[in-house]
Design a protein around this motif. Structure first.
Motif, PDB file in Angstrom:
ATOM      1  N   VAL A 143       0.728  -1.237  -0.007  1.00 36.76           N
ATOM      2  CA  VAL A 143       0.160   0.015  -0.193  1.00 36.76           C
ATOM      3  C   VAL A 143       1.047   1.331   0.075  1.00 36.76           C
ATOM      4  CG1 VAL A 143      -2.049   1.034   1.135  1.00 36.76           C
ATOM      5  CG2 VAL A 143      -1.783  -1.378   1.381  1.00 36.76           C
ATOM      6  N   MET A 144       1.989   1.080   1.026  1.00 36.63           N
ATOM      7  CA  MET A 144       2.736   2.364   1.091  1.00 36.63           C
ATOM      8  C   MET A 144       3.353   2.676  -0.361  1.00 36.63           C
ATOM      9  SD  MET A 144       2.095   3.464   3.917  1.00 36.63           S
ATOM     10  CE  MET A 144       3.171   4.748   4.352  1.00 36.63           C
ATOM     11  N   SER A 145       3.545   3.964  -0.823  1.00 35.36           N
ATOM     12  CA  SER A 145       4.313   4.373  -2.147  1.00 35.36           C
ATOM     13  C   SER A 145       4.842   5.538  -2.354  1.00 35.36           C
ATOM     14  CB  SER A 145       3.464   3.691  -3.342  1.00 35.36           C
ATOM     15  OG  SER A 145       2.498   4.448  -3.462  1.00 35.36           O
ATOM     16  N   LEU A 146       5.571   5.793  -3.163  1.00 37.24           N
ATOM     17  CA  LEU A 146       6.005   7.104  -3.415  1.00 37.24           C
ATOM     18  C   LEU A 146       5.106   7.847  -4.329  1.00 37.24           C
ATOM     19  CD1 LEU A 146       9.767   6.566  -3.661  1.00 37.24           C
ATOM     20  CD2 LEU A 146       8.657   7.736  -1.745  1.00 37.24           C
ATOM     21  N   PRO A 147       5.138   9.280  -4.554  1.00 36.74           N
ATOM     22  CA  PRO A 147       4.498   9.637  -5.533  1.00 36.74           C
ATOM     23  C   PRO A 147       4.798   9.373  -6.910  1.00 36.74           C
ATOM     24  CG  PRO A 147       5.824  11.236  -4.345  1.00 36.74           C
ATOM     25  CD  PRO A 147       5.775  10.171  -3.594  1.00 36.74           C
ATOM     26  N   ALA A 148       3.867   9.449  -7.720  1.00 34.67           N
ATOM     27  CA  ALA A 148       4.251   9.263  -9.113  1.00 34.67           C
ATOM     28  C   ALA A 148       5.219  10.186  -9.645  1.00 34.67           C
ATOM     29  CB  ALA A 148       2.998   9.641  -9.945  1.00 34.67           C
ATOM     30  N   VAL A 149       6.189   9.623 -10.666  1.00 38.52           N
ATOM     31  CA  VAL A 149       7.153  10.266 -11.342  1.00 38.52           C
ATOM     32  C   VAL A 149       6.599  10.569 -12.937  1.00 38.52           C
ATOM     33  CG1 VAL A 149       9.608  10.140 -12.251  1.00 38.52           C
ATOM     34  CG2 VAL A 149       8.778   9.031 -10.086  1.00 38.52           C
ATOM     35  N   ILE A 150       6.662  11.852 -12.810  1.00 38.72           N
ATOM     36  CA  ILE A 150       6.061  12.100 -14.337  1.00 38.72           C
ATOM     37  C   ILE A 150       7.086  12.704 -15.283  1.00 38.72           C
ATOM     38  CG2 ILE A 150       4.465  13.835 -15.633  1.00 38.72           C
ATOM     39  CD1 ILE A 150       2.786  13.920 -13.087  1.00 38.72           C
ATOM     40  N   PHE A 151       7.392  11.978 -16.078  1.00 33.93           N
ATOM     41  CA  PHE A 151       8.428  12.534 -17.200  1.00 33.93           C
ATOM     42  C   PHE A 151       8.003  13.470 -18.416  1.00 33.93           C
ATOM     43  CE2 PHE A 151       9.544   8.187 -15.725  1.00 33.93           C
ATOM     44  CZ  PHE A 151      10.900   8.698 -15.060  1.00 33.93           C
TER      45      PHE A 151
END
Lengths: 193, 193
Positions: A143-151
DNA sequence: GACGTGGGAATTCCCAGACC
DNA sequence: GGTCTGGGAATTCCCACGTC
């Protein structure tokens, strides 16, 4: 756009690290948005830098999107690296380079993100694949995760036929050198398409 | 194909010789077939020689025709010269060159014909014009004329933008030198279209 | 097999408009 | 005014096929 022209490339497989499927217990990468497969124009070195980046698969005239990934099942400092590879199985180093924000001299896009970062930006591919590595020091329960990485600014520098051998040689040499270097315990590969 | 790009060329008019209309009493040139206006691909010097010649206006896949002229109201030795000119009025020297059979280093097509010659071959143009000069030593009563001159291998060498100034300078210099030289009593000009 | 013909594709140039 | 984006056009490469 046919990459078949590079098939004569020496079959040196750079994919020697342990593969981490999305179903693993540890951290994994999710592809939120693939790069658009058509309509993107490659740029040559002679054309100078910045001619726009790859749009996302669902990108439209008014509502632009970008290739996006997400490091899941993990919280903390992380590094996301994207590189172009062939669409063969297994994927091989590709002579074209990724250029734009966060991209390095070696043609890859390197991005360090932390738990407080909102988004990042820059990187992708076309009919090729994207290799993504993530390195982390510790993992947490799901469930825990980092924010999305937008290229949002990821271009592809098209190598000329004359430059293929040179660029690829350099790339493979760097890769070997890299593998002799520091170990990355949690490093894995994940081809985008 | 827009030649307007060369409009900045110094307005040196090379058309200083007396004009001989088709209705004159002496020899005159008849355009039997114009070059085709569309579908012909220019070639650059870097592409090497011979990539086919200009087809005639009425040329078809199976039945090929070529630009053709005829020296009328005259019998005897004659010289037909064709060169590319601008489509301005008056016509000016053009930077592109004619290449192919009978074409000279200077980008013109030069052809000597006699009363016994059947046909010749090689030369033409596109949206430009063709300048044709004919030189003869004597004229005969009407009706008499030389056989048609068929330019079956006439290509256009496209000068690059970088080369325009150089080529045109050389061309104008040659033209001046030429005019200082031998006189050609019956020389005239006739733009093809 | 070298060359003439034709034509597709690769590479390079360069310009217009948006944006800073 | 300078840079970023996008895209059209100019130039170069190179290949397939027929002919000599």
């Amino acid at each position: 756009m046919n990459m078949m022209q590079y098939d004569y490339i020496p079959p040196v497989d750079i994919k020697t690290e342990p593969y981490t499927p999305e179903t693993a217990h540890g951290p994994y990468i999710q592809i939120i948005e693939e790069p658009k497969q058509r309509g993107f124009r490659f740029r040559y070195e002679c054309e100078g830098p910045s001619h726009g980046g790859l749009p996302g698969a669902s990108s439209e005239k008014n509502r632009r999107t970008y290739p996006t990934v997400k490091v899941s099942n993990y919280v903390g400092q992380a590094r996301v690296e994207v590189q172009l590879v062939s669409h063969t199985e297994p994927p091989r180093a590709h002579a074209h380079s990724l250029v734009g924000r966060h991209c390095t001299e070696s043609g890859t896009c390197l991005l360090d993100i932390g738990p407080t970062d909102l988004t990042a930006s820059s990187v992708a591919c076309t009919q090729h694949h994207l290799h993504t590595r993530h390195e982390a020091g510790m993992s947490l329960p799901a469930v825990m995760s980092l924010p999305a990485v937008i290229f949002s600014n990821l271009g592809i520098l098209h190598v000329t036929k004359k430059g293929v051998v040179e660029v690829l040689s350099r790339r493979l040499r760097d890769e070997r050198k890299r593998q002799k270097g520091a170990h990355h315990p949690l490093t894995g590969r994940l081809p985008l398409r």
